[in-house]
Design a protein around this motif. Structure first.
Motif, mmCIF file in Angstrom:
data_model
loop_
_atom_site.group_PDB
_atom_site.id
_atom_site.type_symbol
_atom_site.label_atom_id
_atom_site.label_comp_id
_atom_site.label_asym_id
_atom_site.label_seq_id
_atom_site.Cartn_x
_atom_site.Cartn_y
_atom_site.Cartn_z
ATOM 1 N N LYS A 51 -5.319 -12.545 19.170
ATOM 2 C CA LYS A 51 -6.145 -13.097 18.060
ATOM 3 C C LYS A 51 -6.822 -14.575 18.896
ATOM 4 C CE LYS A 51 -3.890 -12.272 13.580
ATOM 5 N NZ LYS A 51 -2.882 -11.775 15.046
ATOM 6 N N THR A 52 -6.285 -15.509 18.008
ATOM 7 C CA THR A 52 -7.126 -16.500 18.667
ATOM 8 C C THR A 52 -7.418 -16.852 20.032
ATOM 9 O OG1 THR A 52 -5.677 -17.796 16.455
ATOM 10 C CG2 THR A 52 -6.740 -19.134 18.041
ATOM 11 N N THR A 53 -6.201 -16.773 21.073
ATOM 12 C CA THR A 53 -6.494 -15.870 22.623
ATOM 13 C C THR A 53 -7.881 -15.836 22.381
ATOM 14 O OG1 THR A 53 -4.474 -16.937 23.314
ATOM 15 C CG2 THR A 53 -6.012 -16.167 24.875
ATOM 16 N N LEU A 97 -10.617 -18.742 9.884
ATOM 17 C CA LEU A 97 -9.937 -18.069 8.758
ATOM 18 C C LEU A 97 -8.126 -18.414 8.461
ATOM 19 C CD1 LEU A 97 -11.886 -15.520 7.810
ATOM 20 C CD2 LEU A 97 -12.880 -17.569 7.331
ATOM 21 N N ASP A 98 -7.968 -19.127 9.751
ATOM 22 C CA ASP A 98 -6.002 -19.327 9.217
ATOM 23 C C ASP A 98 -5.967 -20.175 8.899
ATOM 24 O OD1 ASP A 98 -3.536 -18.684 9.841
ATOM 25 O OD2 ASP A 98 -4.121 -18.157 11.582
ATOM 26 N N MET A 99 -5.412 -20.192 7.965
ATOM 27 C CA MET A 99 -4.514 -21.879 7.266
ATOM 28 C C MET A 99 -3.622 -22.779 8.769
ATOM 29 S SD MET A 99 -1.419 -21.611 4.630
ATOM 30 C CE MET A 99 -1.478 -22.766 4.819
ATOM 31 N N ALA A 143 -4.989 -22.924 11.601
ATOM 32 C CA ALA A 143 -5.689 -23.558 12.065
ATOM 33 C C ALA A 143 -6.101 -23.762 13.899
ATOM 34 C CB ALA A 143 -6.534 -24.611 11.253
ATOM 35 N N SER A 144 -4.921 -22.635 13.593
ATOM 36 C CA SER A 144 -4.797 -22.943 15.701
ATOM 37 C C SER A 144 -6.793 -22.811 16.201
ATOM 38 C CB SER A 144 -4.142 -21.395 15.446
ATOM 39 O OG SER A 144 -3.734 -20.965 14.836
ATOM 40 N N ALA A 145 -7.512 -21.359 16.103
ATOM 41 C CA ALA A 145 -8.398 -21.700 16.425
ATOM 42 C C ALA A 145 -9.291 -22.971 16.330
ATOM 43 C CB ALA A 145 -9.631 -20.812 15.879
ATOM 44 N N PHE A 201 -15.183 -14.495 13.770
ATOM 45 C CA PHE A 201 -14.161 -14.947 12.682
ATOM 46 C C PHE A 201 -12.901 -15.029 13.400
ATOM 47 C CE2 PHE A 201 -17.209 -13.462 9.059
ATOM 48 C CZ PHE A 201 -17.597 -14.539 8.710
ATOM 49 N N ASP A 202 -12.114 -15.562 12.836
ATOM 50 C CA ASP A 202 -10.588 -15.492 13.310
ATOM 51 C C ASP A 202 -9.444 -15.512 12.719
ATOM 52 O OD1 ASP A 202 -7.904 -16.014 15.490
ATOM 53 O OD2 ASP A 202 -7.587 -17.889 15.084
ATOM 54 N N LEU A 203 -9.079 -14.628 12.459
ATOM 55 C CA LEU A 203 -8.389 -13.868 11.568
ATOM 56 C C LEU A 203 -6.766 -14.320 11.106
ATOM 57 C CD1 LEU A 203 -9.287 -10.071 10.004
ATOM 58 C CD2 LEU A 203 -10.544 -12.750 9.898
ATOM 59 N N PRO A 204 -5.975 -14.110 10.689
ATOM 60 C CA PRO A 204 -4.421 -14.977 10.125
ATOM 61 C C PRO A 204 -4.090 -13.501 10.027
ATOM 62 C CG PRO A 204 -5.343 -14.893 8.079
ATOM 63 C CD PRO A 204 -6.794 -14.851 8.905
HETATM 64 MG MG MG Z 1 -4.174 -16.725 15.396
#
Ligand code: MG
Ligand code: ADP
Length: 289
Positions: free
Chosen positions: A19-21, A42-44, A46-48, A128-131
């Protein structure tokens, strides 16, 4: 039901499903082409934020979105590149997500700061990048209020099963979200039959829901990891690699992964395909009004 203009959510799927990629590389390419992109993490975890080179500790650890949603502050964005701003995530992202569980109108509270920003004309697209699925109220709210959805999938039984669930989940979702398509990722380029089979399988599962994208992102772990170590998007890393002289490469001074160019090209092609589908959807929506 409300929908945030020009918003694309990249989601559904467990951790490591790319997802983040997908969210970051597409955002990077669109920005490099002159689209003004806002990438909202939106992921705690914080990868993005980290992929685009921002240290959450230096940028509020998710406080910006929390303050905007909980206290009505203007949403602070952090510049990562020309044409690319980021809503940085972090430990406060979790606090915010928990807050939304008990909030009165969580979808409205969530959407408002983003709607204001998009209405200001500062950005052309919101990503949006989701967890991981099912793990956060914030993710649910983004799914409920975004316009478009992009779903990454890999081959393998688990992933394909996940898609079946997705097809069902989309029907139940209280949302107008439109599935733009499923992106097949991390599929070996050396196994054309497997590629074709995966494509077929995905197409069958999603028949009547969405077509898989024509572009398949190849498995190229070391090319991807090298770009990350360099702190660059794949397309930036591939551009840098093209400036390294043949002499330097032959002398082994600089080692460039063989499949880097192909991988970067595939992301460019995918970005174009997604653009085309959004443009088509916009046309259809405008016509249907
Ligand atoms: Mg991710
Ligand atoms: N083209 C690729 N080939 C092989 N591995 C990849 C490729 N692109 C990304 N990866 C790896 O796959 C993983 C995807 O992680 P990520 O995008 O953070 O997933 P998610 O956001 O869904 O948790 C990362 O470990 C990354 O190194």
């Amino acid at each position: 039901m409300r929908t945030i203009a020009d918003s694309v959510v990249v989601g559904i799927g467990k951790g490591g499903s790319c997802k983040t990629t997908l969210a970051t590389q597409l955002s990077g390419i669109w920005a490099s082409e002159g689209k003004r992109v806002l990438l909202a993490d939106l992921d705690m975890q914080a990868s993005a934020s980290k992929v685009v080179g921002l240290d959450p500790a230096q940028h509020g650890e998710g406080r910006h979105l929390m303050d905007a949603i909980m206290y009505g502050d203007e949403l602070v964005t952090v510049k990562a590149r020309d044409y690319l701003d980021v809503v940085v995530a972090g430990r406060h992202t979790k606090t915010l997500s928990n807050h939304l569980v008990t909030a009165g109108d969580p979808a409205d509270s969530f959407a408002l700061p983003f709607e204001k920003l998009m209405a200001s004309g500062r950005f052309d697209r919101l990503v949006f990048d989701l967890p991981p699925s099912g793990s956060s109220r914030l993710a649910d709210m983004a799914m409920q209020t975004s316009k478009y959805l992009l779903v990454p999938t890999s081959s393998g039984v688990d992933n394909i099963e996940g898609l079946r669930v997705l097809a069902g989940e989309l029907e139940e979702l209280d949302s107008n979200i439109l599935l733009l398509g499923v992106v097949m990722m991390k599929i070996s380029a050396a196994a054309p039959r497997k590629r074709a089979e995966t494509r077929q399988e995905v197409a069958e599962i999603l028949a009547g829901v969405a077509d898989p994208f024509h572009t398949i992102i190849r498995e190229a772990g070391s090319a991807y990891d090298d770009s990350r170590k360099a702190g660059l998007f794949l397309h930036e890393y591939a551009q840098w690699a093209s400036t390294v002289s043949v002499t330097q490469q032959i002398r082994g001074k600089v080692k460039i992964p063989a499949n880097l160019r192909d991988l970067a090209r595939e992301f460019y092609e995918l970005a174009d395909e997604v653009d085309d589908r959004i443009a088509l959807a916009e046309q259809l929506l405008a016509g249907g009004r």
